[in-house]
Write an enzyme that holds these catalytic residues in place. Structure first.
Site, PDB file in Angstrom:
ATOM      1  CD  GLU A  34      43.992  34.229  39.662  1.00  0.00           C
ATOM      2  OE1 GLU A  34      44.009  34.752  38.533  1.00  0.00           O
ATOM      3  OE2 GLU A  34      43.556  34.831  40.661  1.00  0.00           O
ATOM      4  CB  CYS A  41      47.640  35.088  41.598  1.00  0.00           C
ATOM      5  SG  CYS A  41      46.310  35.669  42.676  1.00  0.00           S
TER       6      CYS A  41
END
Length: 151
Positions: free
Chosen positions: A79, A108
């Site tokens: 991510e 993330c």
């Protein structure tokens, strides 16, 4: 049979994960807006840094369980790499969706929230319950695509 858009992006996310250089877990992520892929990312060491596949895993060597002490790793998460790739190329991701092979970790998740991503699709869970709580608090849709139905 022609796949739905969701199936299409899910399969691409799985393919992106195959580029991972992590020895523990192969993770992929793609950012999508208006049925267009904006950026992709997989987990692995930063550009120019030795990959865990080549030099071993710090987390394994230190006995760190999954979902803990994220800072003790030479790699970036999928991510993070997708968000960074978009930034590096000047691609606006606010209002996009992210497809992930795994539920994002709390680090993330915080990046996803501040990047203005509106929906998280994921295939498998992850040992980080705080990420679910933060996504819910930020009113970001959490859509399980696999067996994890806690979304």
């Amino acid at each position: 049979m022609r796949p739905s858009w969701q199936e299409y992006f899910t399969e691409i996310t799985r393919l992106v994960a195959t580029r991972s250089t992590c020895t523990r877990r192969k993770v992929g992520a793609i950012l999508v807006k208006n049925k267009r892929i904006l950026a992709t990312g997989y987990n692995g060491a930063p550009s120019g840094v030795a990959h865990c596949l080549d030099v071993g895993c710090l987390r394994e060597e230190m006995g760190i369980p999954s979902g803990e002490r994220h800072e003790l790793c030479r790699g970036l998460h999928a991510e993070q790499n997708a968000i960074l790739q978009a930034a590096q190329h000047g691609v606006r991701i606010e209002g996009s969706d992210i497809y992930c092979t795994n539920l994002p970790c709390v680090i993330c998740t915080k990046m996803i929230i501040n990047a203005g991503i509106r929906r998280v699709y994921y295939l498998e869970g992850y040992a980080d319950p705080l990420s679910r709580d933060l996504l819910r608090s930020a009113a970001i849709d959490l859509v399980p695509l696999g067996d994890d139905q806690e979304g």
